[in-house]
Design a protein around this motif. Structure first.
Motif, short mmCIF file in Angstrom:
data_model
loop_
_atom_site.label_atom_id
_atom_site.label_comp_id
_atom_site.label_asym_id
_atom_site.label_seq_id
_atom_site.Cartn_x
_atom_site.Cartn_y
_atom_site.Cartn_z
N ALA A 129 0.83 -1.20 0.00
CA ALA A 129 0.00 0.00 0.00
C ALA A 129 0.86 1.25 0.00
O ALA A 129 0.57 2.23 -0.70
CB ALA A 129 -0.93 -0.01 1.22
N ALA A 130 1.95 1.26 0.79
CA ALA A 130 2.85 2.42 0.82
C ALA A 130 3.49 2.63 -0.54
O ALA A 130 3.66 3.78 -1.00
CB ALA A 130 3.91 2.23 1.90
N LEU A 131 3.87 1.55 -1.20
CA LEU A 131 4.45 1.67 -2.54
C LEU A 131 3.42 2.21 -3.52
O LEU A 131 3.72 3.03 -4.39
CB LEU A 131 4.97 0.31 -3.00
N ALA A 132 2.15 1.77 -3.35
CA ALA A 132 1.09 2.25 -4.24
C ALA A 132 0.86 3.75 -4.06
O ALA A 132 0.55 4.46 -5.03
CB ALA A 132 -0.20 1.47 -3.95
N VAL A 145 -7.49 11.22 0.54
CA VAL A 145 -8.27 10.04 0.89
C VAL A 145 -8.49 9.12 -0.29
O VAL A 145 -8.36 7.89 -0.17
CB VAL A 145 -9.61 10.47 1.54
N PRO A 146 -8.85 9.62 -1.48
CA PRO A 146 -9.01 8.70 -2.62
C PRO A 146 -7.75 7.88 -2.91
O PRO A 146 -7.82 6.68 -3.16
CB PRO A 146 -9.37 9.62 -3.78
N LEU A 147 -6.60 8.54 -2.88
CA LEU A 147 -5.36 7.81 -3.13
C LEU A 147 -5.10 6.80 -2.02
O LEU A 147 -4.67 5.66 -2.27
CB LEU A 147 -4.19 8.78 -3.25
N LEU A 148 -5.34 7.21 -0.78
CA LEU A 148 -5.13 6.31 0.34
C LEU A 148 -6.05 5.10 0.25
O LEU A 148 -5.63 3.95 0.49
CB LEU A 148 -5.37 7.06 1.66
N ALA A 149 -7.31 5.31 -0.12
CA ALA A 149 -8.26 4.20 -0.25
C ALA A 149 -7.83 3.25 -1.35
O ALA A 149 -7.88 2.01 -1.19
CB ALA A 149 -9.66 4.75 -0.53
N ALA A 150 -7.40 3.80 -2.46
CA ALA A 150 -6.94 2.94 -3.56
C ALA A 150 -5.72 2.14 -3.15
O ALA A 150 -5.58 0.96 -3.51
CB ALA A 150 -6.64 3.81 -4.79
N ALA A 151 -4.82 2.80 -2.40
CA ALA A 151 -3.61 2.10 -1.96
C ALA A 151 -3.95 0.96 -1.00
O ALA A 151 -3.33 -0.12 -1.05
CB ALA A 151 -2.66 3.08 -1.29
N VAL A 152 -4.93 1.18 -0.12
CA VAL A 152 -5.34 0.11 0.82
C VAL A 152 -5.90 -1.08 0.05
O VAL A 152 -5.60 -2.25 0.35
CB VAL A 152 -6.37 0.66 1.83
N VAL A 153 -6.71 -0.82 -0.97
CA VAL A 153 -7.27 -1.90 -1.79
C VAL A 153 -6.14 -2.67 -2.47
O VAL A 153 -6.12 -3.92 -2.49
CB VAL A 153 -8.26 -1.34 -2.82
N LEU A 154 -5.18 -1.94 -3.05
CA LEU A 154 -4.06 -2.60 -3.72
C LEU A 154 -3.20 -3.37 -2.73
O LEU A 154 -2.69 -4.45 -3.05
CB LEU A 154 -3.21 -1.57 -4.47
N GLY A 155 -3.03 -2.81 -1.54
CA GLY A 155 -2.26 -3.53 -0.52
C GLY A 155 -2.93 -4.83 -0.13
O GLY A 155 -2.27 -5.88 0.02
N ALA A 156 -4.27 -4.80 0.05
CA ALA A 156 -5.00 -6.02 0.39
C ALA A 156 -4.92 -7.04 -0.74
O ALA A 156 -4.75 -8.25 -0.52
CB ALA A 156 -6.46 -5.68 0.70
N ALA A 157 -5.05 -6.57 -1.98
CA ALA A 157 -4.96 -7.48 -3.12
C ALA A 157 -3.57 -8.09 -3.22
O ALA A 157 -3.42 -9.29 -3.52
CB ALA A 157 -5.30 -6.72 -4.41
N GLY A 158 -2.55 -7.29 -2.96
CA GLY A 158 -1.19 -7.81 -3.00
C GLY A 158 -0.96 -8.86 -1.94
O GLY A 158 -0.32 -9.89 -2.20
N ALA A 159 -1.49 -8.64 -0.73
CA ALA A 159 -1.33 -9.61 0.34
C ALA A 159 -2.05 -10.91 0.00
O ALA A 159 -1.54 -12.02 0.25
CB ALA A 159 -1.84 -9.01 1.65
N SER A 160 -3.24 -10.79 -0.56
CA SER A 160 -4.00 -11.98 -0.92
C SER A 160 -3.29 -12.77 -2.01
O SER A 160 -3.21 -14.02 -1.96
CB SER A 160 -5.40 -11.56 -1.39
#
Length: 700
Positions: A129-132, A145-160
């Protein structure tokens, strides 16, 4: 039909009933066996997890930090970073974040295998997420907030994806070599590499050149000081009247053909410190002249500057502590601040890519807080400030320092008002004495030369202090003046009439340049113009001028043209003759000066201002009644000579000038301190008859 009897599963070797199932790694490896074998397998698992964290931390922390620092050697130089400090900082950036996250994951193992797996997956997701966030800041319009939300989604997807596809873990473990590559690029090929691995005379970031050790600079700019005032009839410096200027010339390079650019300080001084001819009638303020000597040296030099009627040094350069904070602590703290700007999901007020390119940029608000003036005379009220006090402060700062320092003083000496004798004693003078007209021009030049004698003493104190502190041999020392002034009758002053009639007196100025280590004097008669000052200083200290200039360094070939350029008005150059100015003839002193006068009968009267000052003279207070002025009756013809004697000895012979609103006046300047003594002093004024006889005037 009977149901079949179930067959019990074969027990795992080494397992006992009720024992936990063996741990299985992401690659399906079981930690088989017990004791040392199981422990070794567990450590292999932890090592793989650490390598995965290392790869992502390298992309999120190590690479962006070292990239910005590598392109910002100014930051390291400004804080006096030594190679060992930079090496320690790089080690902290490359190792500390990974070690901290690895330790956090290892502690989670105490809560069991499931907690350890969850903690590692969570850390990987946060790093993704930090890299995103960083990639999104550079590649998308998303912020906040929009960028942070998108980064959280990408971080979760990356972990999965990491949990689902084992190949991602293997890719990350291979990428763990990344931080080593980033460190190697920083140390070996970045612009900051010359700070980490000094390479002798290599430059830094394309701005500095020459050896890394830069000499201190002492720049003393005097004011309203024509070179011809220093010269004797032979065209050489009058060593009898000005021994300290002669000593300065004996150890430096004297440029006798040096000239100022304008007869007005608000135009002359910016030209000296920017290297550019005056183009507009702008106030001599850093907001109008942002490219100048102070800004060019800032970051590499501490600046101790005292300006009189200009404000070319911005507060972020000159009002900051003379020694910036140094050491690994400030480097680490500022790097952490930079990481915070890089990792934020919104744009920083200070661009992370620029925040270290100029170490004082964070103080831009301080510079902007001072309103930008438009009137070139905006500090004209500083003209009569106590110049000796300013000079004393300048001397106190002439001390060796750990960092190279620019010691700058613009001293309004021997500039009018003329109030000093060569000894340093002060005297009073009326404000309405003319400087033009018969008799008055000669008096003005006498007072100017007397104050120049005092200025010579100040030069002597400067040389003595530099030698006593050890700065003399180390420093680049420059002594000059911004412009001259004409004392020729009918062309007095610095206006266009004076410029056209006496260009040598108005434009010709003294200039002495002593380079570090210079011991012997020499003369360079090149066509020096004061736009050459900045290029020369930066050339000697090894800093390339970062903007286009009209001047040229004295280390370059001289100008081919002989004539000079002078500006009475900005943008309107006037061509004047070049060469070394010729001193005007000095009238010999009257034969009566220095003679003893006995009692003479009273034959006439005169009024003397402040006559009571002679009744109680105290030389220890530093003040003498050296200027005697008053009036005579109207029947005394114009041009009549008056001899002024103090305690029986003639100190001056002056003419009675034509009447003006102040009356039929006279003014005599007694420069010899030896004529005065403590207590009551006798003043006599004599009218000199055509046959040389003296008639004493009754004074009132």
């Amino acid at each position: 039909m009977a149901e079949p009897t179930p067959v019990p599963a074969a027990p795992v070797a080494g397992a006992t009933e009720g024992a936990p199932a063996p741990e299985v790694t992401e690659d399906g490896e079981e930690a088989r066996g017990g004791g040392a074998a199981a422990g070794a397998a567990a450590w292999r698992v932890e090592l793989r997890r650490l390598l995965e964290l290392t790869a992502l931390v390298g992309l999120v922390v190590t690479q962006p930090l070292l990239d910005v620092l590598g392109r910002s050697p100014d930051f390291l130089l400004f804080h006096g970073a030594r190679p060992v400090d930079v090496a320690a900082l790089v080690a902290l950036i490359a190792l500390l974040p990974t070690a901290g996250l690895g330790l956090l994951g290892a502690v989670s193992r105490l809560a069991g295998r499931a907690a350890r797996e969850a903690a590692h997956t969570l850390l990987l997701g946060l790093l993704v997420a930090a890299l995103a966030v960083q990639v999104g800041r550079h590649g998308t319009p998303l912020r906040g907030v929009p960028l942070l939300a998108a980064a959280v989604v990408l971080g979760a997807a990356g972990a999965s994806a990491y949990r689902r596809f084992g190949v991602l873990g293997r890719v990350l473990r291979v990428a763990a070599v990344g931080p080593l590559v980033f460190v190697a690029l920083f140390v070996l090929v970045s612009p900051a590499s010359t700070v980490v691995l000094p390479r002798g005379s290599g430059g830094v970031a394309g701005v500095a050149h020459g050896p890394g050790v830069r000499p201190p600079v002492v720049l003393l700019i005097l004011d309203e000081f024509p070179l011809v005032s220093l010269l004797g009839p032979d065209g050489r410096i009058d060593a009898e009247r000005y021994p300290h200027f002669a000593a300065l010339a004996a150890g430096s390079t004297w440029y006798p053909a040096a000239s100022g650019i304008s007869g007005w300080t608000p135009y002359a001084l910016p030209a000296m410190l920017t290297g550019r001819y005056p183009a507009t009638a702008a106030a001599p303020h850093y907001s109008r002249y942002p490219d100048n000597l102070f800004t060019a040296l800032g970051g590499r030099y501490d600046i101790r500057a005292q300006e009189s009627i200009t404000r070319l040094c911005p507060p972020s350069r000159c009002d900051q502590p003379t020694r910036p904070e140094q050491g690994l602590g400030v480097l680490a703290r500022r790097s952490a601040e930079l990481l915070g700007r890089i990792a934020a999901p919104w744009d920083s007020r200070v661009d992370p890519e620029e925040s270290y390119r100029e170490p004082t940029r964070a103080e831009a608000g301080l510079d902007a807080a001072e309103p930008a003036p438009t009137d070139p005379t905006f500090r004209w009220d500083r003209l009569n400030e106590s110049q000796p006090a300013r000079f004393t402060s300048f001397l106190a700062g002439l001390r060796p320092t750990a960092r190279p320092t620019l010691h700058f003083l613009h001293l309004l000496m021997p500039h009018a008002p003329w109030t000093y004798l060569p000894s340093g004693a002060r005297y009073d003078a009326p404000e309405d004495l003319p400087n033009e007209g018969a008799g008055w021009v000669d008096l003005a030049r006498q007072r100017h030369l007397a104050q120049l004698g005092y200025t010579d003493r100040l030069i002597g104190e400067t040389l003595r202090t530099l030698r006593a502190t050890g700065l003399y041999d180390q420093a680049l020392l420059l002594v000059t003046a911004d412009h001259g002034v004409s004392f020729t009758r009918g062309a007095q002053g610095r206006g266009m009439g004076a410029i056209r009639a006496e260009p040598g007196q108005v434009a010709g100025v003294p200039l002495f340049v002593k380079e570090p280590g210079q011991r012997t004097g020499r003369i360079d008669a090149r066509n020096w113009e004061h736009v050459d000052l900045l290029p020369t200083v930066l050339d000697v200290v090894g800093i390339r001028v970062p903007w286009s200039v009209d001047g040229r360094s004295a280390r370059q070939a001289p100008r081919e043209r002989a004539e000079k350029v002078f500006y009475d008005r900005p943008g309107e150059p006037v061509t004047i003759p070049g060469g070394v100015p010729v001193p005007p003839p000095t009238p010999p002193p009257h034969p009566l000066v220095g003679t003893t006068v006995g009692d003479q009968p009273v034959r006439g009267t005169a009024r003397v201002a402040d006559l009571s000052a002679f009744g109680a003279v105290d030389p220890a207070e530093g003040r003498l009644p050296a200027l005697v002025w008053g009036t005579v009756p109207d029947r005394v013809p114009d041009g009549t000579l008056l001899a002024v004697a103090v305690n029986g000895r003639v100190g001056a012979v002056v003419p009675v000038v034509p009447p003006d609103p102040g009356g039929r006046r006279f003014a005599a300047f007694v420069t010899d301190d030896r004529l005065f003594h403590a207590g009551a002093n006798r003043l006599d004024v004599y009218q000199v008859a055509a046959d040389g006889g003296l008639h004493r005037l009754a004074l009132s």
